[in-house]
Structures are given as structure tokens and as C-alpha cells.
Design a protein around this motif. Structure first.
Motif, short mmCIF file in Angstrom:
data_model
loop_
_atom_site.label_atom_id
_atom_site.label_comp_id
_atom_site.label_asym_id
_atom_site.label_seq_id
_atom_site.Cartn_x
_atom_site.Cartn_y
_atom_site.Cartn_z
N GLY A 142 0.81 -1.22 0.00
CA GLY A 142 0.00 0.00 0.00
C GLY A 142 0.84 1.26 0.00
O GLY A 142 0.45 2.28 -0.58
N ILE A 143 2.00 1.20 0.64
CA ILE A 143 2.90 2.36 0.68
C ILE A 143 3.72 2.43 -0.60
O ILE A 143 3.80 3.48 -1.25
CB ILE A 143 3.83 2.29 1.91
N TRP A 144 4.33 1.30 -0.98
CA TRP A 144 5.28 1.33 -2.07
C TRP A 144 4.63 1.60 -3.43
O TRP A 144 5.21 2.29 -4.27
CB TRP A 144 6.07 0.02 -2.14
N HIS A 145 3.43 1.06 -3.67
CA HIS A 145 2.85 1.28 -5.01
C HIS A 145 2.50 2.75 -5.24
O HIS A 145 2.45 3.20 -6.39
CB HIS A 145 1.66 0.34 -5.27
N ILE A 146 2.30 3.50 -4.16
CA ILE A 146 2.11 4.95 -4.30
C ILE A 146 3.43 5.60 -4.68
O ILE A 146 3.50 6.47 -5.56
CB ILE A 146 1.56 5.56 -3.00
N VAL A 147 4.51 5.17 -4.01
CA VAL A 147 5.85 5.70 -4.31
C VAL A 147 6.23 5.41 -5.75
O VAL A 147 6.66 6.31 -6.50
CB VAL A 147 6.89 5.11 -3.34
N SER A 148 6.08 4.16 -6.18
CA SER A 148 6.48 3.79 -7.54
C SER A 148 5.58 4.44 -8.58
O SER A 148 6.05 4.92 -9.62
CB SER A 148 6.47 2.26 -7.71
N GLY A 149 4.27 4.45 -8.30
CA GLY A 149 3.33 5.05 -9.25
C GLY A 149 3.57 6.54 -9.43
O GLY A 149 3.64 7.03 -10.56
N MET A 150 3.69 7.26 -8.32
CA MET A 150 3.93 8.70 -8.41
C MET A 150 5.32 8.99 -8.97
O MET A 150 5.51 9.97 -9.68
CB MET A 150 3.77 9.34 -7.04
N GLY A 151 6.29 8.11 -8.66
CA GLY A 151 7.62 8.28 -9.23
C GLY A 151 7.59 8.21 -10.75
O GLY A 151 8.22 9.03 -11.44
N LEU A 152 6.85 7.23 -11.28
CA LEU A 152 6.70 7.11 -12.72
C LEU A 152 5.98 8.33 -13.30
O LEU A 152 6.37 8.86 -14.35
CB LEU A 152 5.91 5.85 -13.07
N ALA A 153 4.91 8.76 -12.61
CA ALA A 153 4.13 9.90 -13.10
C ALA A 153 5.00 11.16 -13.17
O ALA A 153 4.93 11.93 -14.15
CB ALA A 153 2.92 10.13 -12.20
N ILE A 154 5.80 11.38 -12.16
CA ILE A 154 6.69 12.55 -12.15
C ILE A 154 7.72 12.44 -13.26
O ILE A 154 8.01 13.43 -13.96
CB ILE A 154 7.39 12.69 -10.77
N TYR A 155 8.27 11.25 -13.46
CA TYR A 155 9.24 11.03 -14.54
C TYR A 155 8.61 11.32 -15.90
O TYR A 155 9.22 11.97 -16.75
CB TYR A 155 9.76 9.59 -14.49
N TRP A 156 7.38 10.83 -16.11
CA TRP A 156 6.70 11.07 -17.39
C TRP A 156 6.45 12.56 -17.62
O TRP A 156 6.62 13.05 -18.73
CB TRP A 156 5.38 10.30 -17.43
N ARG A 157 6.03 13.26 -16.57
CA ARG A 157 5.78 14.70 -16.71
C ARG A 157 7.06 15.44 -17.09
O ARG A 157 7.05 16.33 -17.95
CB ARG A 157 5.20 15.27 -15.41
N LYS A 158 8.16 15.07 -16.44
CA LYS A 158 9.42 15.73 -16.77
C LYS A 158 9.88 15.40 -18.18
O LYS A 158 10.43 16.24 -18.89
CB LYS A 158 10.50 15.32 -15.74
N SER A 159 9.65 14.15 -18.59
CA SER A 159 10.01 13.75 -19.96
C SER A 159 9.20 14.54 -20.98
O SER A 159 9.74 15.00 -21.99
CB SER A 159 9.77 12.25 -20.15
N ASP A 160 7.91 14.70 -20.71
CA ASP A 160 7.05 15.47 -21.61
C ASP A 160 7.50 16.92 -21.69
O ASP A 160 7.50 17.54 -22.75
CB ASP A 160 5.60 15.40 -21.17
N ALA A 161 7.87 17.46 -20.51
CA ALA A 161 8.32 18.86 -20.47
C ALA A 161 9.61 19.03 -21.29
O ALA A 161 9.80 20.03 -21.99
CB ALA A 161 8.54 19.31 -19.04
N GLY A 162 10.51 18.03 -21.19
CA GLY A 162 11.75 18.09 -21.93
C GLY A 162 11.53 18.03 -23.44
O GLY A 162 12.18 18.73 -24.21
N LEU A 163 10.57 17.20 -23.87
CA LEU A 163 10.28 17.08 -25.29
C LEU A 163 9.61 18.33 -25.84
O LEU A 163 9.71 18.63 -27.04
CB LEU A 163 9.36 15.86 -25.53
N ALA A 164 8.88 19.06 -24.94
CA ALA A 164 8.15 20.24 -25.39
C ALA A 164 9.07 21.44 -25.60
O ALA A 164 8.66 22.45 -26.18
CB ALA A 164 7.05 20.59 -24.39
N ARG A 165 10.29 21.37 -25.10
CA ARG A 165 11.21 22.52 -25.21
C ARG A 165 11.74 22.66 -26.64
O ARG A 165 11.93 21.71 -27.34
CB ARG A 165 12.38 22.35 -24.24
#
Length: 291
Positions: free
Chosen positions: A268-291
Motif C-alpha cells: 500500500g505504501i510502495w505502489h504509491i511511491v512507484s506510481g507517483m515516481g513514474l508519473a513525475i518522470y513522465w511529466r518531466k520527460s514530456d516537459a523536456g520534449l516540449a522545449r
């Protein structure tokens, strides 16, 4: 059934009921528009992760209660938290919601079915069930009743009284979750002398198990040629299991067995960490591609 188990059963039923109140007809109508994507999201949850978990327990030879907890978590559907994480990670939120809705209904049959066959097909967990005098058929019937009746009531109320359902959904959900966490916390406090460095191997098991769920989601979506937003939704659905449901079942059916509680709690704790970690990584990747 003891008074404590009866109360826990009611808490779990309330949790399932509150989840059903979130489901809307529109969630299911969208399935007709993207059936292939929805099937892609269901395959990791109900086929690949359970089979993979069963094979892993046969190979690793872990304590029977730890293996049972892994099987139970793998048999549970994804939770509603996956919808938020998918949205934050700029995945296909509509797909995530539709997969969650269909998975909630399929879980009425497939959660007890998958858990039952995995437990019976593993010699260690099958022997453990006999040792603690638990009838596998009783587990199946109990799970079906605890899931089916509150789910049916919640869907009925949501359809006929949507305003009332919306008003009580959040308070009921918060209450049932807090009540369940309180029961679990009291049990952990009572057994606190057993909580030591031995918990670290269990954390490693959870991290690898959760990683397998995410990986299976990615492999399935890749194999079926899904778009990037769809891949993200399927990955999150494959790796974010409803550990709250698993904890409730453990409390009711297995008298809050400590090893099982630890595995499900860490999930219950870890899947939030891994899920949000992936979501943050994806957002940063999208931001990098948009530059």
C-alpha cells in the motif's frame, strides 16, 4: 465468526460499497469505444500478474503466509488511486477509469477464483491452509459475498440515486479506510516486538513484485501497439493493486496474520511511491520534449 471479524467484515463491505458508488454508466459506455485498450489493461491484472506471482512463489520458497499475501495482492483489482496517478502522469485517464470500472466488476469472480487456484496449486500455501484450519471453499464463498453484495448495492444506489451516492461516497470511503487502518495499526502495535530488521527482505519482495506488475503492464501494452498515453494507463493499472481490499480480507479471513499484514501494508505504501515516481518522470520527460 467473532465480534471483531464481524466488525471487520462490515468495514470491508463498506469500503467496497463506497468504491461502487464511484462507478458511472459513462465509465462502461467508454469500453465500447476502446475495447482493445480496456482488454489490454485487464490482461496484466487478472492473468499475467497472478500467474507470474504463482510461479515466483514456487521458485522462491518463501514463508507460506508471505506467499499467500503476495497471491492475495496479485488477485486484487487496481484501486481508484490509479486513476489519479495516471492523470498526473499524463496518461489516458478515461482508459484508466474504464479499466478500473470493469476490473471492479470482474473482481467479484476473478479475485476469489485467482486467489483460490493459486493457493491450492502451491503445495506450501495449501498445506498452510490445512495447518491453520481454513477451508479454501469458505474463503471463496466469503470473498464473493463480501465483494458481490456491497458492490451490487453500491451500483444500484449510484444508478438510481446519483446525488445521494455522490454525497455519501467520500465520507463512507474515508470512514472505512480509517477504520481498517485503525484495526491494522492496533494489531501491529500488539505485535511490535516482532517488527525489526527482518522487515527489510519483505520490502524487497514488495518492490520486486510491484515492479513486475508495472513491467507486465508495459510489455502487454507494447505488444498490443498501444499509444504512449495508453501505455502509461496500462502500466499503472498493472502495478497499483487494491492493497486496502487485501488488508481487509487478511483481517477478516486470516485473523490479521502479521506476515500477510506486513506484505499488504508495504504494498500500500510502495505502489504509491512507484506510481507517483513514474508519473513525475513522465511529466518531466514530456516537459523536456516540449522545449
Amino acid at each position: 465468526m467473532s465480534t471483531q471479524q464481524l466488525i471487520l467484515s462490515l468495514v470491508l463491505a463498506t469500503m467496497v460499497f463506497s468504491v461502487a458508488l464511484e462507478l458511472k454508466v459513462e465509465d462502461f459506455r467508454r469500453v465500447a469505444k476502446m475495447p482493445r485498450s480496456v482488454v489490454c489493461g485487464l490482461i496484466p491484472q487478472f492473468l499475467l500478474l497472478p500467474v507470474g506471482t504463482w510461479l515466483a512463489t514456487l521458485a522462491l520458497d518463501l514463508p507460506a503466509n508471505v506467499e499467500a499475501a503476495m497471491m492475495l495482492v496479485a488477485a486484487c483489482p487496481g484501486g481508484s488511486l490509479s486513476n489519479y496517478v495516471t492523470h498526473y502522469g499524463r496518461g489516458n485517464t478515461a482508459l484508466s477509469v474504464s479499466v478500473s470500472a470493469v476490473a471492479s466488476l470482474m473482481a467479484l469472480v476473478l479475485t476469489p477464483f485467482n486467489f483460490g487456484w493459486m493457493m491450492a496449486a502451491n503445495p506450501a500455501t495449501a498445506a498452510w491452509l490445512r495447518e491453520i484450519a481454513i477451508n479454501p471453499n469458505d474463503i471463496w464463498i466469503s470473498l464473493a459475498l463480501m465483494l458481490a453484495i456491497p458492490m451490487a448495492l453500491g451500483l444500484t444506489l449510484s444508478h438510481h440515486q446519483p446525488a445521494l451516492a455522490e454525497r455519501i461516497r467520500k465520507p463512507l470511503g474515508n470512514f472505512s479506510l480509517l477504520a481498517l487502518l485503525a484495526f491494522i495499526a492496533l494489531g501491529l502495535v500488539a505485535q511490535r516486538h516482532l517488527l525489526n530488521a527482518a522487515i527489510l527482505p519483505m520490502l524487497a519482495i514488495v518492490v520486486l513484485h510491484n515492479g513486475a506488475g508495472l513491467l507486465l503492464g508495459w510489455v502487454t501494452s507494447k505488444a498490443m501497439g498501444m499509444s504512449e498515453p495508453d501505455k502509461r494507463a496500462v502500466m499503472i493499472e498493472g502495478g497499483m493493486q487494491n492493497s486496502g481490499l487485501a488488508l481487509g480480507i487478511i483481517a477478516v479471513q486470516f485473523n490479521a496474520d502479521l506476515g500477510m499484514v506486513i506484505i499488504a501494508s508495504l504494498w500500500g505504501i510502495w505502489h504509491i511511491v512507484s506510481g507517483m515516481g513514474l508519473a513525475i518522470y513522465w511529466r518531466k520527460s514530456d516537459a523536456g520534449l516540449a522545449r
